[in-house]
Design an enzyme around this catalytic site. Structure first.
Site, short mmCIF file in Angstrom:
data_model
loop_
_atom_site.label_atom_id
_atom_site.label_comp_id
_atom_site.label_asym_id
_atom_site.label_seq_id
_atom_site.Cartn_x
_atom_site.Cartn_y
_atom_site.Cartn_z
N LYS A 212 -40.72 -39.75 -27.94
CA LYS A 212 -40.45 -41.17 -27.75
C LYS A 212 -41.29 -41.62 -26.55
O LYS A 212 -41.58 -40.81 -25.66
CB LYS A 212 -38.95 -41.36 -27.48
CG LYS A 212 -38.52 -42.79 -27.14
CD LYS A 212 -38.64 -43.72 -28.33
CE LYS A 212 -38.30 -45.18 -27.97
NZ LYS A 212 -38.88 -46.14 -28.93
N SER A 213 -41.68 -42.89 -26.50
CA SER A 213 -42.50 -43.34 -25.37
C SER A 213 -41.70 -43.26 -24.07
O SER A 213 -40.54 -43.69 -24.00
CB SER A 213 -42.98 -44.78 -25.60
OG SER A 213 -43.84 -44.81 -26.70
N ALA B 271 -36.24 -52.92 -33.14
CA ALA B 271 -36.55 -53.39 -31.78
C ALA B 271 -35.63 -52.57 -30.88
O ALA B 271 -34.54 -53.01 -30.50
CB ALA B 271 -36.31 -54.87 -31.62
N ASN C 152 -49.22 -45.53 -25.32
CA ASN C 152 -48.65 -46.57 -26.18
C ASN C 152 -49.01 -47.92 -25.60
O ASN C 152 -48.34 -48.42 -24.69
CB ASN C 152 -47.13 -46.38 -26.30
CG ASN C 152 -46.53 -47.39 -27.27
OD1 ASN C 152 -47.23 -48.28 -27.77
ND2 ASN C 152 -45.25 -47.28 -27.53
N CYS D 152 -46.46 -51.49 -28.32
CA CYS D 152 -45.10 -51.86 -28.75
C CYS D 152 -45.06 -53.36 -29.00
O CYS D 152 -45.45 -54.15 -28.14
CB CYS D 152 -44.08 -51.47 -27.69
SG CYS D 152 -42.42 -51.96 -28.20
N LYS E 118 -52.94 -45.42 -28.73
CA LYS E 118 -52.28 -45.96 -29.93
C LYS E 118 -52.36 -47.48 -29.93
O LYS E 118 -51.91 -48.14 -28.98
CB LYS E 118 -50.82 -45.51 -30.00
CG LYS E 118 -50.14 -45.91 -31.32
CD LYS E 118 -48.86 -45.15 -31.53
CE LYS E 118 -48.22 -45.47 -32.86
NZ LYS E 118 -47.01 -44.69 -33.11
N THR F 187 -46.22 -50.43 -35.13
CA THR F 187 -45.55 -51.29 -36.10
C THR F 187 -46.09 -52.72 -36.08
O THR F 187 -46.72 -53.16 -35.11
CB THR F 187 -44.03 -51.32 -35.82
OG1 THR F 187 -43.86 -51.64 -34.43
CG2 THR F 187 -43.38 -50.00 -36.11
N GLY G 292 -48.64 -45.16 -40.32
CA GLY G 292 -48.15 -46.42 -40.90
C GLY G 292 -47.84 -46.27 -42.37
O GLY G 292 -48.73 -46.35 -43.21
N GLY H 29 -43.48 -40.98 -39.51
CA GLY H 29 -42.29 -41.41 -38.78
C GLY H 29 -41.18 -41.87 -39.70
O GLY H 29 -40.21 -41.15 -39.96
#
Ligand code: RRO
Length: 306
Positions: free
Chosen positions: A48-49, A73, A128, A131, A166, A194, A244, A266
């Protein structure tokens, strides 16, 4: 006798036994869950970030299943780097290839976090910059090529680990951002995070997510991601990691033909379970052998011929 196809790939100095990687954000907050994913067949796992300070994230509902995928979210919930390095140390001891996903609110914050992550023993870093729904730390940074260059350069000068960047699809020209990251020394590009999206419950009249706007993942975004991988891999020389909507081996092959050297999975873990990694890897292997290819590397970007 049919020779087994070689499934190994290299992303910078990170060597993988097969091209499947767990995407950031799924089962990524503990060493025990990440180890389970590696045991299920992922060649590497993304966390996870993680940021400098702990964050609780948004209030519920933070995730909703809609017709064509998952809307989330979460709001970057994470324990902060000082706590999370304990998990990375365990993963290192267990021999799990770990890609630490990192976010920051400034260049300086990124630098502080990656130093601690490298010391703890991660195998690679994924920045990242993408987001779609957290102000100031997410895609706002990843939409500005100058800032992307600055962050990548600063991180690269700080660590010896391979650094992946990313990217968000929520830009008018993703190639420009990928080129900025590549010029600054990024070892790979991960495409895509996303897609900024929303759903409203018509009975209550409220958005389904507490944050109203979130990020869409799953099958609906696959053609967007394939297009991004295709465009990016035609214009940068570093490897591209496709992400994706990859649910099946055919999806993974499509990304590789588009130009991806490896794929991140994912949402398919939530839909199909952990066996998805072995299913996809064996599907790729059978495809290569049926088509007479000797390795994954032979088909990376093959669609560019047309
Ligand atoms: O935590 C999240 O809400 C989140 C992140 Br950090 C991200 O990069 N992408 C996403 O869809 N959600």
């Amino acid at each position: 006798m049919v020779l087994r196809a070689d499934l190994s790939v290299n992303i910078g100095s990170l060597s993988l036994d097969n091209p499947t990687i767990l995407a950031a954000g799924i089962l990524g907050l503990s060493a025990s869950s990440l180890k389970r994913v590696a045991e299920a067949g992922a060649a590497a796992v993304s966390t996870k970030s993680i940021g400098l300070e702990p964050r609780t994230g948004y209030s519920n509902p933070t995730i909703a299943e809609i017709d064509c995928g998952l809307l989330n979210a979460m709001g970057l919930p994470n324990p902060g780097v000082d706590e999370f390095v304990k998990e990375i140390r365990i993963l290192k001891k267990e021999g799990v290839k770990t890609i630490a996903s990192i976010y920051g609110g400034s260049v300086n914050e990124f630098v502080k976090v990656v130093r601690k992550i490298e010391d703890a023993g991660a195998n690679a870093i994924e920045l990242n910059l993408s987001c779609p729904h957290v102000e100031t730390v997410g895609m706002q940074m990843g939409q500005d090529p100058k800032l992307v260059k600055e962050i990548v350069k600063a991180v690269k000068s700080e660590v010896h680990l391979p650094v992946f960047t990313k990217l968000t699809p929520n830009v008018s020209n993703i190639v420009e951002i990928a080129e900025a990251a590549a010029k600054a020394g990024s070892d790979a590009i991960t495409a895509i995070n996303t897609v900024r999206a929303m759903a409203i419950d018509v009975e209550t009249g409220y958005p389904v997510l507490a944050n109203a706007i979130g990020g869409l993942s799953g099958p609906a975004i696959k053609p967007i991601a394939v297009r991004c991988v295709y465009e990016i891999s035609r214009s940068v020389k570093i490897p591209v990691i496709g992400c994706g909507g990859i649910m099946t081996w055919e999806d993974a092959v499509e990304f590789i033909l588009a130009g991806a050297t490896a794929v991140e999975i994912g949402t398919a873990v939530a839909y199909r379970g952990l066996h998805v990694f072995k299913d996809i890897t064996s599907g790729i292997e059978m495809y290569l052998e049926r088509k007479g290819f000797r390795s994954v590397r032979e088909i990376v970007g093959l669609s560019h011929r047309y």
